[in-house]
Design a protein around this motif. Structure first.
Motif, PDB file in Angstrom:
ATOM      1  N   PHE A 258       9.065   8.969  42.420  1.00 13.41           N
ATOM      2  CA  PHE A 258      10.232   8.640  43.233  1.00 13.41           C
ATOM      3  C   PHE A 258      10.612   9.857  44.078  1.00 13.41           C
ATOM      4  O   PHE A 258      10.451  11.000  43.644  1.00 13.41           O
ATOM      5  N   LYS A 259      11.100   9.587  45.285  1.00 13.55           N
ATOM      6  CA  LYS A 259      11.628  10.637  46.139  1.00 13.55           C
ATOM      7  C   LYS A 259      13.057  10.943  45.710  1.00 13.55           C
ATOM      8  O   LYS A 259      13.850  10.021  45.453  1.00 13.55           O
ATOM      9  N   TRP A 260      13.378  12.225  45.587  1.00 15.49           N
ATOM     10  CA  TRP A 260      14.757  12.656  45.288  1.00 15.49           C
ATOM     11  C   TRP A 260      15.363  13.135  46.598  1.00 15.49           C
ATOM     12  O   TRP A 260      14.958  14.157  47.142  1.00 15.49           O
ATOM     13  N   ARG A 261      16.308  12.374  47.114  1.00 14.26           N
ATOM     14  CA  ARG A 261      16.930  12.704  48.396  1.00 14.26           C
ATOM     15  C   ARG A 261      18.290  13.333  48.143  1.00 14.26           C
ATOM     16  O   ARG A 261      19.242  12.656  47.759  1.00 14.26           O
ATOM     17  N   ALA A 262      18.376  14.640  48.354  1.00 15.23           N
ATOM     18  CA  ALA A 262      19.611  15.388  48.127  1.00 15.23           C
ATOM     19  C   ALA A 262      19.585  16.633  49.009  1.00 15.23           C
ATOM     20  O   ALA A 262      18.616  16.903  49.716  1.00 15.23           O
ATOM     21  N   LYS A 263      20.657  17.387  48.958  1.00 19.11           N
ATOM     22  CA  LYS A 263      20.697  18.652  49.692  1.00 19.11           C
ATOM     23  C   LYS A 263      19.745  19.647  49.021  1.00 19.11           C
ATOM     24  O   LYS A 263      19.651  19.685  47.788  1.00 19.11           O
ATOM     25  N   PRO A 264      19.053  20.457  49.797  1.00 20.34           N
ATOM     26  CA  PRO A 264      18.114  21.429  49.204  1.00 20.34           C
ATOM     27  C   PRO A 264      18.749  22.317  48.144  1.00 20.34           C
ATOM     28  O   PRO A 264      18.085  22.695  47.176  1.00 20.34           O
ATOM     29  N   GLU A 265      20.022  22.631  48.309  1.00 20.60           N
ATOM     30  CA  GLU A 265      20.681  23.507  47.336  1.00 20.60           C
ATOM     31  C   GLU A 265      20.884  22.838  45.979  1.00 20.60           C
ATOM     32  O   GLU A 265      21.171  23.522  44.977  1.00 20.60           O
ATOM     33  N   VAL A 337      14.934   4.337  34.823  1.00 22.34           N
ATOM     34  CA  VAL A 337      14.174   5.110  33.839  1.00 22.34           C
ATOM     35  C   VAL A 337      14.093   6.578  34.271  1.00 22.34           C
ATOM     36  O   VAL A 337      14.283   7.482  33.454  1.00 22.34           O
ATOM     37  N   PHE A 338      13.815   6.813  35.532  1.00 18.43           N
ATOM     38  CA  PHE A 338      13.727   8.179  36.040  1.00 18.43           C
ATOM     39  C   PHE A 338      15.046   8.920  35.829  1.00 18.43           C
ATOM     40  O   PHE A 338      15.055  10.078  35.387  1.00 18.43           O
ATOM     41  N   PHE A 339      16.154   8.250  36.151  1.00 21.00           N
ATOM     42  CA  PHE A 339      17.456   8.906  35.987  1.00 21.00           C
ATOM     43  C   PHE A 339      17.744   9.187  34.514  1.00 21.00           C
ATOM     44  O   PHE A 339      18.203  10.276  34.149  1.00 21.00           O
ATOM     45  N   GLU A 340      17.444   8.222  33.649  1.00 22.06           N
ATOM     46  CA  GLU A 340      17.683   8.405  32.218  1.00 22.06           C
ATOM     47  C   GLU A 340      16.858   9.558  31.650  1.00 22.06           C
ATOM     48  O   GLU A 340      17.358  10.355  30.841  1.00 22.06           O
ATOM     49  N   LYS A 341      15.600   9.678  32.087  1.00 24.69           N
ATOM     50  CA  LYS A 341      14.722  10.713  31.559  1.00 24.69           C
ATOM     51  C   LYS A 341      15.069  12.100  32.101  1.00 24.69           C
ATOM     52  O   LYS A 341      14.915  13.100  31.382  1.00 24.69           O
ATOM     53  N   LEU A 349      21.318  15.647  39.621  1.00 21.19           N
ATOM     54  CA  LEU A 349      20.663  14.398  40.001  1.00 21.19           C
ATOM     55  C   LEU A 349      21.631  13.228  39.913  1.00 21.19           C
ATOM     56  O   LEU A 349      22.364  13.073  38.947  1.00 21.19           O
ATOM     57  N   LYS A 350      21.611  12.366  40.957  1.00 20.10           N
ATOM     58  CA  LYS A 350      22.400  11.133  40.976  1.00 20.10           C
ATOM     59  C   LYS A 350      21.457   9.944  41.132  1.00 20.10           C
ATOM     60  O   LYS A 350      20.466  10.002  41.866  1.00 20.10           O
ATOM     61  N   ARG A 351      21.773   8.849  40.470  1.00 17.55           N
ATOM     62  CA  ARG A 351      20.906   7.654  40.469  1.00 17.55           C
ATOM     63  C   ARG A 351      20.639   7.152  41.880  1.00 17.55           C
ATOM     64  O   ARG A 351      19.509   6.771  42.221  1.00 17.55           O
ATOM     65  N   GLU A 352      21.660   7.148  42.732  1.00 19.18           N
ATOM     66  CA  GLU A 352      21.504   6.587  44.071  1.00 19.18           C
ATOM     67  C   GLU A 352      20.644   7.456  45.003  1.00 19.18           C
ATOM     68  O   GLU A 352      20.293   7.037  46.116  1.00 19.18           O
ATOM     69  N   GLN A 353      20.253   8.642  44.538  1.00 18.85           N
ATOM     70  CA  GLN A 353      19.416   9.527  45.351  1.00 18.85           C
ATOM     71  C   GLN A 353      17.918   9.245  45.171  1.00 18.85           C
ATOM     72  O   GLN A 353      17.099   9.905  45.813  1.00 18.85           O
TER      73      GLN A 353
END
Length: 418
Positions: A258-265, A337-341, A349-353
């Motif tokens: 899965f792609k994690w889309r968030a701010k680099p920081e 599953v990814f968010f839970e793990k 990390l946020k689920r919607e990302q």
């Protein structure tokens, strides 16, 4: 056509092996042909990986996986520096998210020490972990300073250029569908045994839902090297090897990211891994060389009874991966599953990302119920196939080890040209 070496498979292993052979003058002057059934190199597995440069922590001491991973780690960074291939030595933390995970992690650390992994150290406390990597939290960790990432596509292109510059033939859209040991009387020499192999190669088109087969030609080669990845057991069977008796049967394991889309920081700067589970290193951060971030892989054993083919059999070619034998889609619901793990050790990390990214099929010698299996890198002379070399079951850390595997296999091939 008469050549010195035919390499079957145009993934990173086949390319590295062919390039290492091309660096040996005695082999190169006889000619090298690399055969790949797809329209581009690395299509099946090599171009669908986490792109991690591993340190060698996870593998049985003394195994090929351990030795070639450690050697390949050193070679990879040197190669990338010399050839300007994008690569970053980021370091890795293998973390124990909770106190109950610490004993398991300690055993892994002791294994890494027994393997002789350079530079690793134990990180004792949550405070120390968070000071090293503020976007991670854990009770303890193993720090691996030599882990990193590499641009696998640039690496594939480098090996391809090296081969072509050495005047090797790289043949795409070509399926090997026959391997016959040639009697010595046909190609000179005396005594019993093989004087090389007649390799039947058919031009194929895999772009549609059905495999289209066209004209077939034959190549005589002194040495045949099987680096066919997902198809390696089938190629071994074509050469006459009993795959079941030799314990060469491969099992299909699907990995997805899965792609994690968030701010680099919000991203960890290092690779961050959970404790491994049997047959899987766990869902981990997968930064790329350009600032992006994925999580994965999530690994699932495929039920081979539900596949339309036995992909270890020599007659599997007509329904092989080019005709959609495998589903490479990513189920969006796996984001839960990814968010839970991952959330226990990735607090930002946020689920919607999370968005579905990619998937791959990894061929493994071990099954869902068996333990550790080492790679098979074997000259099959003992099976009456003098000059047939199997490079089979190369799962992770195959990308890391690829430069070392290339040299190892070229050393096995060299005596046939002395």
């Amino acid at each position: 056509m008469n050549v010195g070496v035919v390499v079957i498979g145009g993934g990173v292993i086949g390319l590295s092996v062919a390039a290492a052979c091309a660096s040996r003058a005695a082999i190169a002057r006889r000619g090298i042909v690399l055969v790949e059934r797809h329209t581009r190199l690395g299509w099946e597995t090599s171009g669908r990986s986490s792109e991690v440069v591993h340190s060698g922590v996870y593998y049985a001491p003394g195994s090929l996986k351990s030795r070639l991973c450690i050697a390949g780690n050193r070679s990879m960074y040197m190669l990338c520096k010399e050839q300007d291939i994008p690569c970053k030595k980021l370091g890795k933390l293998i973390v124990a998210p909770q106190d109950q995970d610490v004993p398991h992690l300690r055993r892994l650390f002791e294994n890494a020490e027994a393997c002789g992994v350079p530079g690793i150290r134990w990180v004792d406390t949550r405070k120390q972990v968070e000071s090293m990597e503020p976007n991670t939290t854990a009770s303890a960790a193993i720090f691996c300073p030599d882990s990193g990432v590499v641009d696998s596509h640039e690496l594939l292109e480098f090996f391809d250029r090296k081969l072509r510059n050495a005047h090797a033939d790289v043949v795409l859209n070509a399926e090997v569908d026959g391997i016959e040991a040639a009697p010595r009387s046909l190609h000179g020499g005396t005594g019993s045994g093989s004087a090389g192999f007649e390799v039947s190669v058919t031009n194929v088109d895999l772009r549609g839902r059905t495999l289209k087969r066209m004209d077939t030609s034959s190549v005589h080669s002194s040495v045949v090297i099987n680096c066919a990845g997902i198809g390696a057991a089938r190629v071994a069977a074509l050469a006459g090897i009993d795959v079941a008796l030799s314990q060469y049967r491969l099992h299909a394991n699907k990995s997805c990211w899965f792609k994690w889309r968030a701010k680099p920081e919000d991203f960890p700067k290092m690779l961050v891994y959970p404790p491994p589970s049997p047959g899987c290193l766990g869902i981990h951060t997968t930064p790329d060389c350009f600032g992006g971030m994925r999580l994965g892989p999530y690994a699932q054993w495929l039920d081979e009874r539900k596949l339309s083919i036995d992909w270890n059999a020599p007659d599997a070619r007509d329904a092989y991966i080019g005709s959609n034998a495998f589903d490479l889609s990513v189920d969006e619901s796996l984001a839960d599953v990814f968010f839970e793990k991952c959330s226990p050790f990735l607090p930002t990390l946020k689920r919607e990302q999370l968005d579905p990214d990619s998937a791959a099929i990894h061929p493994k010698l071990q099954s869902s119920t068996s333990g550790f299996r080492d790679w098979v890198i074997q000259d099959e002379s003992s099976k009456g196939l003098r000059g047939f070399i199997n490079v089979l079951g190369i799962d992770s850390p195959g990308l890391t080890a690829s430069p070392a595997i290339g040299e190892y296999v070229a050393n096995l091939a060299s005596p046939y040209f002395e």
